[in-house]
Design a protein around this motif. Structure first.
Motif, PDB file in Angstrom:
ATOM      1  N   GLY A   1       2.857   8.431  14.286  1.00  0.00           N
ATOM      2  CA  GLY A   1       1.914   7.307  14.241  1.00  0.00           C
ATOM      3  C   GLY A   1       2.068   6.434  13.013  1.00  0.00           C
ATOM      4  O   GLY A   1       1.191   5.605  12.731  1.00  0.00           O
TER       5      GLY A   1
ATOM      6  N   ARG B   1      -8.492   9.657  10.265  1.00  0.00           N
ATOM      7  CA  ARG B   1      -7.618   9.773  11.432  1.00  0.00           C
ATOM      8  C   ARG B   1      -7.351  11.242  11.698  1.00  0.00           C
ATOM      9  O   ARG B   1      -6.920  11.969  10.797  1.00  0.00           O
TER      10      ARG B   1
ATOM     11  N   GLY C   1       4.414   3.699   4.561  1.00  0.00           N
ATOM     12  CA  GLY C   1       3.850   5.037   4.382  1.00  0.00           C
ATOM     13  C   GLY C   1       2.352   5.011   4.642  1.00  0.00           C
ATOM     14  O   GLY C   1       1.853   4.165   5.376  1.00  0.00           O
TER      15      GLY C   1
ATOM     16  N   GLY D   1      -3.493   4.610   2.317  1.00  0.00           N
ATOM     17  CA  GLY D   1      -4.498   5.242   1.454  1.00  0.00           C
ATOM     18  C   GLY D   1      -3.830   6.045   0.349  1.00  0.00           C
ATOM     19  O   GLY D   1      -4.156   5.905  -0.835  1.00  0.00           O
TER      20      GLY D   1
ATOM     21  N   ILE E   1       3.834   3.365  10.912  1.00  0.00           N
ATOM     22  CA  ILE E   1       4.556   2.127  11.190  1.00  0.00           C
ATOM     23  C   ILE E   1       5.953   2.212  10.567  1.00  0.00           C
ATOM     24  O   ILE E   1       6.115   2.685   9.435  1.00  0.00           O
TER      25      ILE E   1
HETATM   26  N1  URA Z   1      -1.828   4.245   8.596  1.00  0.00           N
HETATM   27  C1  URA Z   1      -1.096   4.163   7.464  1.00  0.00           C
HETATM   28  O1  URA Z   1      -1.620   4.253   6.362  1.00  0.00           O
HETATM   29  N2  URA Z   1       0.244   3.998   7.589  1.00  0.00           N
HETATM   30  C2  URA Z   1       0.857   3.876   8.779  1.00  0.00           C
HETATM   31  O2  URA Z   1       2.079   3.700   8.824  1.00  0.00           O
HETATM   32  C3  URA Z   1       0.070   3.958   9.947  1.00  0.00           C
HETATM   33  C4  URA Z   1      -1.277   4.135   9.826  1.00  0.00           C
END
Ligand code: URA
Length: 207
Positions: free
Chosen positions: A190, A102, A197, A200, A192
Motif C-alpha cells: 500500500g 491505518r 515512504g 508520518g 506509493i
Molecule cells: N501513506 C504513507 O505515508 N506513504 C505511502 O506511500 C502510502 C500511504
C-alpha cells in the motif's frame, strides 16, 4: 473528479528533497512545510473574495477579503505537518481534526479522533494529508464532512497514486484534488511508488 497537479520547478525540487531517502526528519518537515504553501496557494486561486473600499495612507482603493475561508482539516498523524503552514497562509481559517490509523493488514482506516464543526453546509473544506494512497482514509474523512453538510471539499496532498484517484472518482464525492505529483502505482504494502515512504515516519520518526 477535478485534479490540479501543481507542476512547478519549486514544487518538484521540494518533493525531490522529500523523496530522497537520505533526507532526515527535520529537513523533510521543512520541505513539506514549503510544499504545503505552494499547494494551498494554488488551491485558493479561485477562492471567492468580497470587496470593500479602504483608505491607504495616500488614497481610497478597492480592498479584497476572503469571502469564505475554508475549514482546514489535517488528517493525523501525517497531515499535522501541513496544518501550521496552511494556517499561516489562511489565518482566517478555522481548523478541525481527524485522527486515523491505518490497519497495516487490511489497509483500512481506523478512526481515533473526530473534532469537526457540526454544520459544514456552505463551507469549503480543505483536507490536508500528504499521501493519497488507496484513497480509503480520504474517502472516510470526506464522508465525515459530507455527513455534516459539506459539498465543497478539496483534498490537498503532496503525492497521489492513480489507485487513490480512481477510488475517489468512483465514490462520486464532492471533492477535487490538489497535488504536486501523480506517482506510478501502489505496491503490495500500500505504499506509493516511487513515493517517499511513510509520511508520518519521515516527519516524526518511526514510533
Ligand atoms: N501513506 C504513507 O505515508 N506513504 C505511502 O506511500 C502510502 C500511504
Amino acid at each position: 473528479m477535478d485534479v490540479l497537479t501543481v507542476d512547478h520547478p519549486l514544487a518538484k525540487a521540494r518533493l525531490t528533497v522529500m523523496r530522497d531517502a537520505r533526507t532526515d526528519n527535520a529537513v523533510f518537515r521543512a520541505a513539506l512545510h514549503e510544499l504545503t504553501v505552494m499547494l494551498i496557494y494554488e488551491a485558493m486561486r479561485e477562492a471567492p473574495v468580497r470587496t470593500e473600499r479602504i483608505h491607504t495612507p495616500v488614497a481610497r482603493t478597492e480592498g479584497y477579503w476572503l469571502a469564505k475561508p475554508p475549514l482546514l482539516v489535517p488528517v493525523l498523524r501525517a497531515g499535522l505537518g501541513m496544518a501550521d503552514q496552511a494556517h499561516k497562509l489562511i489565518p482566517e481559517a478555522q481548523m478541525g481534526f481527524v485522527g486515523l490509523a491505518r490497519n497495516e493488514e487490511t489497509l483500512e482506516p481506523t478512526p481515533y479522533m473526530e473534532s469537526l464543526p457540526a454544520d459544514l453546509a456552505g463551507r469549503p473544506v480543505f483536507v490536508l494529508d500528504p499521501m493519497l494512497a488507496t484513497g480509503g482514509s480520504m474517502e472516510y474523512t470526506i464522508r465525515l464532512l459530507t455527513g455534516r453538510g459539506a459539498t465543497d471539499v478539496t483534498a490537498v496532498c503532496a503525492l497521489a497514486a492513480p489507485e487513490g484517484i480512481k477510488h475517489l472518482s468512483e465514490a462520486k464525492l464532492p471533492v477535487r484534488l490538489v497535488t504536486a505529483s501523480i506517482d506510478e502505482r501502489l505496491n503490495d504494502s500500500g505504499y506509493i511508488v516511487p513515493g517517499l515512504g511513510d509520511a508520518g515516519d519521515r516527519q516524526y520518526g518511526a514510533v
